[in-house]
Design a protein around this motif. Structure first.
Motif, PDB file in Angstrom:
ATOM      1  N   LEU A   1       2.481   9.227   2.981  1.00 23.93           N
ATOM      2  CA  LEU A   1       2.122  10.644   3.118  1.00 23.93           C
ATOM      3  C   LEU A   1       3.093  11.362   4.056  1.00 23.93           C
ATOM      4  CD1 LEU A   1      -1.785  10.446   3.508  1.00 23.93           C
ATOM      5  CD2 LEU A   1      -0.470  10.903   1.418  1.00 23.93           C
ATOM      6  N   ASP A   2       3.380  10.720   5.184  1.00 24.43           N
ATOM      7  CA  ASP A   2       4.287  11.332   6.167  1.00 24.43           C
ATOM      8  C   ASP A   2       5.675  11.555   5.567  1.00 24.43           C
ATOM      9  OD1 ASP A   2       2.334  11.458   8.125  1.00 24.43           O
ATOM     10  OD2 ASP A   2       2.919   9.573   9.074  1.00 24.43           O
ATOM     11  N   ALA A   3       6.154  10.575   4.815  1.00 26.00           N
ATOM     12  CA  ALA A   3       7.482  10.690   4.213  1.00 26.00           C
ATOM     13  C   ALA A   3       7.546  11.847   3.214  1.00 26.00           C
ATOM     14  CB  ALA A   3       7.858   9.387   3.525  1.00 26.00           C
TER      15      ALA A   3
ATOM     16  N   GLY B   1      -6.555  18.013   7.630  1.00 27.65           N
ATOM     17  CA  GLY B   1      -5.413  17.761   6.767  1.00 27.65           C
ATOM     18  C   GLY B   1      -5.815  17.798   5.298  1.00 27.65           C
ATOM     19  N   LYS B   2      -4.842  17.678   4.404  1.00 24.42           N
ATOM     20  CA  LYS B   2      -5.120  17.702   2.962  1.00 24.42           C
ATOM     21  C   LYS B   2      -5.811  16.431   2.492  1.00 24.42           C
ATOM     22  CE  LYS B   2      -2.826  18.140  -1.569  1.00 24.42           C
ATOM     23  NZ  LYS B   2      -3.389  16.918  -2.146  1.00 24.42           N
ATOM     24  N   VAL B   3      -5.451  15.294   3.099  1.00 23.81           N
ATOM     25  CA  VAL B   3      -5.935  13.998   2.611  1.00 23.81           C
ATOM     26  C   VAL B   3      -6.799  13.307   3.666  1.00 23.81           C
ATOM     27  CG1 VAL B   3      -5.244  11.718   1.768  1.00 23.81           C
ATOM     28  CG2 VAL B   3      -3.888  13.739   1.164  1.00 23.81           C
TER      29      VAL B   3
ATOM     30  N   ALA C   1       0.830  -1.199   0.000  1.00 24.99           N
ATOM     31  CA  ALA C   1       0.000   0.000   0.000  1.00 24.99           C
ATOM     32  C   ALA C   1       0.868   1.254   0.000  1.00 24.99           C
ATOM     33  CB  ALA C   1      -0.921  -0.006   1.222  1.00 24.99           C
ATOM     34  N   LYS C   2       1.934   1.217   0.763  1.00 22.38           N
ATOM     35  CA  LYS C   2       2.865   2.348   0.805  1.00 22.38           C
ATOM     36  C   LYS C   2       3.454   2.612  -0.587  1.00 22.38           C
ATOM     37  CE  LYS C   2       6.881   4.030   3.471  1.00 22.38           C
ATOM     38  NZ  LYS C   2       7.910   4.180   2.449  1.00 22.38           N
TER      39      LYS C   2
ATOM     40  N   ALA D   1      -4.111   1.101   5.095  1.00 23.45           N
ATOM     41  CA  ALA D   1      -4.230   2.524   5.419  1.00 23.45           C
ATOM     42  C   ALA D   1      -2.973   3.006   6.133  1.00 23.45           C
ATOM     43  CB  ALA D   1      -5.465   2.759   6.281  1.00 23.45           C
ATOM     44  N   LYS D   2      -2.431   2.175   7.018  1.00 25.25           N
ATOM     45  CA  LYS D   2      -1.202   2.524   7.736  1.00 25.25           C
ATOM     46  C   LYS D   2      -0.038   2.709   6.761  1.00 25.25           C
ATOM     47  CE  LYS D   2       1.731   0.895  11.559  1.00 25.25           C
ATOM     48  NZ  LYS D   2       1.931  -0.215  12.540  1.00 25.25           N
TER      49      LYS D   2
END
Length: 340
Positions: A254-256, A265-267, A222-223, A247-248
């Protein structure tokens, strides 16, 4: 002659189970399933006449937090102390599950319990089980077979889970919906149900499909999917992941990239299964929505087995809900969350 003795023994055992039935006679108890616990501590004692042999074909506990809870529930309820001899097989591959089910039939289990990796391909195996006098219960997921091939299906309404999630998303009244859709294992009941409602929105034009791709329930995959979209430069504001683990993984991407997510937030981030750690992400406003999927079907099936009564309905639906980051409480996490 050996087969005759086996059939006679099964018939006598069934008669004794009927005469000693102490639970499950109330039809209300067979039309809904518990959503918060497996209830192994209240399990009725096994009927006299010997150990009940149960073969369970399931997905592996490593699949997700949901599956880990589901496996533990099965092992707790169908235990030696409760009068069962439990045989298990775990795989994400439908062909391996089919082979395992055939093996349990050959071994001569009394009951065969199945959570199928895919909805198709089960007709012949279930016909063989019926010919051998083995009763079949489906759990967690439906499969595409005639109803006369199984006693009951204790399942989640995956299509309703998808509808609840998509209706929640529509209620956010975004100016636009640009969605990264991360799917579970293709062909599984969970994937089909959770995908269906979103596909309708794509087809209607109300939402845009930025990408729709399977990660087969895997966090790392997913990432990679989200990283690929980020690197492409295409705009998105919703991640709809069909389980918490995916989702995780999406959030890690996103964090990276320094992209904000969750409330304000944006997403928007959406998951399914309601692991406690995931619900805590909602409470911290880092995610937006999590759809419940109850893993506790074992006690409902055990009650039916030990009562000897046919259920009022072939399809027994777990009652479930969705959680919003703006309204979730710690009490919700304590009550509905899975794991630790």
């Amino acid at each position: 002659m050996k087969k005759f003795r086996k059939v006679l023994c099964a018939a006598l055992t069934g008669a004794m189970m009927l005469s000693m039935a102490a639970c499950g006679s109330d039809n209300k108890s067979t039309t809904s399933a518990p959503s918060t616990s497996g209830g192994a501590a209240t399990e009725a004692p096994a009927p006299s006449g010997g150990t009940i042999k149960v073969g369970v074909v399931n997905n592996p506990p490593s699949e997700s937090g949901y599956r880990e809870a589901n496996v533990k529930d099965m092992e707790a309820v169908f235990s030696k102390d409760n009068g069962y001899e439990l045989k298990t097989s775990y795989s994400l591959k439908n062909d391996e599950q089919l082979q395992a089910a055939q093996g349990f039939i050959t071994e001569g289990v009394d009951y065969l319990l199945i959570s199928a990796a895919e909805t198709t391909g089960w007709d012949e195996v279930l016909k063989k089980a019926k010919e051998a006098g083995i009763k079949v219960y489906l759990f967690d997921r439906m499969i595409d077979v005639s109803e006369d091939l199984y006693e009951a299906a204790v399942v989640s309404d995956m299509a309703k889970e998808g509808e609840l999630a998509v209706n929640w998303l529509l209620d956010q009244k975004l100016d636009s919906y640009n969605v990264i859709h991360i799917q579970g294992a293709m062909g599984s009941d969970a994937q089909i149900g959770r995908t269906g409602a979103l596909d309708k929105q794509f087809e209607s034009g109300k939402m845009k499909k930025v990408v729709q791709q399977t990660a087969t329930w895997d966090e790392a995959e997913a990432k990679k999917i989200v990283e690929s979209v980020i690197n492409s430069g295409e705009d998105f504001n919703v991640i709809y992941a069909e389980n918490d683990g995916m989702a995780k993984g999406a959030v890690a991407a996103l964090d990276a990239a320094g992209i904000t997510h969750g409330v304000d937030g944006k997403v928007i981030v959406m998951g399914f299964d309601c692991n406690k750690w995931a619900l805590r992400e909602l409470l911290d406003k880092k995610w937006n929505y999590d759809g419940q999927c109850s893993p506790f079907q074992a006690k409902v099936i055990s009650d039916l087995i030990k009562s000897g009564n046919a259920p009022a309905s072939k399809k027994i639906i777990n009652e479930e809900k969705g959680f919003d980051a703006k309204t979730i409480t710690q009490a919700d996490i304590d009550t509905y969350g899975l794991g630790e």
